[in-house]
Write a protein that holds these residues in place. Structure first.
Motif, PDB file in Angstrom:
ATOM      1  N   SER A  30       1.023   5.073  -2.984  1.00  0.00           N
ATOM      2  CA  SER A  30       0.721   5.847  -1.771  1.00  0.00           C
ATOM      3  C   SER A  30      -0.610   6.563  -1.854  1.00  0.00           C
ATOM      4  O   SER A  30      -1.142   7.008  -0.837  1.00  0.00           O
ATOM      5  CB  SER A  30       1.835   6.872  -1.509  1.00  0.00           C
ATOM      6  N   SER A  67       0.328  -0.667   2.306  1.00  0.00           N
ATOM      7  CA  SER A  67       1.267   0.363   1.861  1.00  0.00           C
ATOM      8  C   SER A  67       1.806   1.134   3.065  1.00  0.00           C
ATOM      9  O   SER A  67       1.086   1.377   4.031  1.00  0.00           O
ATOM     10  CB  SER A  67       0.552   1.323   0.919  1.00  0.00           C
ATOM     11  N   LYS A  73       1.664  -0.975  -3.628  1.00  0.00           N
ATOM     12  CA  LYS A  73       2.927  -0.352  -4.039  1.00  0.00           C
ATOM     13  C   LYS A  73       2.768   1.151  -4.256  1.00  0.00           C
ATOM     14  O   LYS A  73       3.750   1.830  -4.562  1.00  0.00           O
ATOM     15  CB  LYS A  73       3.419  -0.989  -5.338  1.00  0.00           C
TER      16      LYS A  73
END
Length: 412
Positions: free
Chosen positions: A277, A197, A275
């Protein structure tokens, strides 16, 4: 060296299956590895099995299986502990197949992966092999009656391996097992194939079984506070379970229908974590914390409750993630908001999480097991003496109690 794993079923989906396959694949680089699946409930495993691994099912419970016609399949197990929560799936046929397999097993190392199976290992496992019990839950999660059974059988094994040092300490204090090595080796998680990420997606993710102990209800409550301040962030919860409908209603009641979603089961989960955070864990208890490690391997910081027993041994609070009190939605919301509000802090923690997660690489964990195998082999005879010394002492005491009255009578 020949290594055999005994598992409830390799054909399903779950943390024990994943970590067993990860470790077995890593050990296959240097050893001959077999996974024995006590039960077979579908044609092919859900997870990919390294082609170097031999998979051997013992009892086929698929609908049209001839094993279901065997009269022994309709009689309850006499060996598998009835306090193990999988007891109803075991039968006298399972007992017989397990005994037949283990009596003839020529492995150098045999590793059991759940309590009831470890009883099979203690009862029937080849004495020439090193016999190791893995505990993927925790001592205190087991019913007391099950721990009583395990204490009796684990004394005959070479080692008990927990996933956390905290749980190993509990076993050392509550189960007196001379000659049995008790230690912690964490579960292994491979590096995901995709990129980590970058910390830019406005997504908080969570994953696991949708059951009460995972406290997704608390996470939804906390995210309500997050959404009030940061309405452009969303929550994605991955998994399935009995709590699905209750959680869906809670999302609707909180007015979060457009902000929070139950995504269902996705496997492997790492692509979805990458995908996001932030990954959140709100559990009341964790035996290890596979979700935490999977997220960290994707370069995502985790905000987790500081629940027993795993998270504090994985996350360094304030460095590669955050730990918050159990059952405190205010604290959980505050930690999420802290990372959401500070892009640089979030990305720095993500980089630290990625670096720290490498200690869970399957090759690293496999080396820890190989070190254990060598230690157990080198200490086999000294540990056997430690194990048998109390038994010899007790026999001597019983003998002396019988002999002394006879001597007194002769003296009189």
């Amino acid at each position: 060296m020949k290594i055999t794993f005994l598992i409830h079923t390799v054909y399903g989906v779950g943390g024990t299956i994943r970590t067993t396959l990860n470790l077995a694949a890593a050990l296959s680089d240097r050893h001959d590895v077999t996974i024995v699946s006590m039960l077979r409930n579908r044609a092919q495993p859900k997870f990919r099995v390294d082609p170097r691994i031999t998979v051997t099912p013992l009892v086929d419970i698929r609908r049209d299986s001839p094993d279901l016609e065997d009269p022994l399949s309709r009689e309850p197990s006499r060996v598998f502990p009835d306090t193990d929560n999988q007891y109803k799936k075991y039968s006298r046929l399972t007992d017989r197949r397990a005994e037949e397999y283990l009596r003839a097993c020529d492995a150098d190392i045999v590793i059991g992966t759940r309590p009831g199976i470890n009883v099979y290992l203690a009862r029937f496992g080849p004495r020439r092999a090193l016999r190791i019990a893995q505990e993927h839950l925790t001592h205190d999660i087991h019913p007391k009656k099950l721990n009583t059974v395990l204490a009796r059988h684990y004394r005959d094994l070479d080692a008990v391996v927990t996933t956390t040092e905290a749980d190993a300490a509990v076993y050392r204090s509550k189960m007196r097992m001379p000659g049995v090595r008790i230690l912690a080796v964490p579960n292994s998680v491979p590096a995901p194939p995709g990129p980590p990420s970058d910390g830019s997606a406005k997504v908080v993710a969570a994953g696991g079984r949708l059951v009460r102990s995972k406290r997704f209800d608390l996470l939804i409550e906390a995210f309500g506070k997050v959404a009030a301040e940061y309405p452009d962030w969303t929550l994605r919860i991955y998994g399935a379970g009995n709590d699905h409908d209750r959680l869906r209603r809670l999302i609707e009641e909180r007015g979060l229908t457009d902000r929070a979603a139950l995504m269902g089961v996705v496997s492997p989960i790492e692509a979805e974590f990458a995908k996001a955070s932030i990954v959140a864990v709100a559990s009341d208890a964790e035996s290890f914390g596979m979700t935490i490690v999977e997220a960290m391997r994707c370069g995502v910081p985790v905000v987790s409750t500081d629940c027993p027993l795993g998270p504090a041994e994985i996350i360094e609070d304030g460095v590669d993630g955050r730990l918050v009190p159990v059952r405190d939605p205010q604290a959980l919301a505050a930690a999420l908001i802290e990372l959401i509000a500070d892009d640089e802090l979030r990305r720095r923690m993500g980089r630290a999480a990625l670096a720290a997660s490498r200690r869970f690489d399957p090759a690293t964990v496999a080396r820890a097991y190989e070190t254990l195998f060598a230690e157990l082999a080198a200490t086999r005879w000294s540990r056997a003496w430690q194990r048998n010394r109390p038994r010899v002492r007790n026999r001597l005491r019983r003998f002396l109690r019988r002999v002394r009255p006879q001597r007194r009578r002769r003296t009189v």
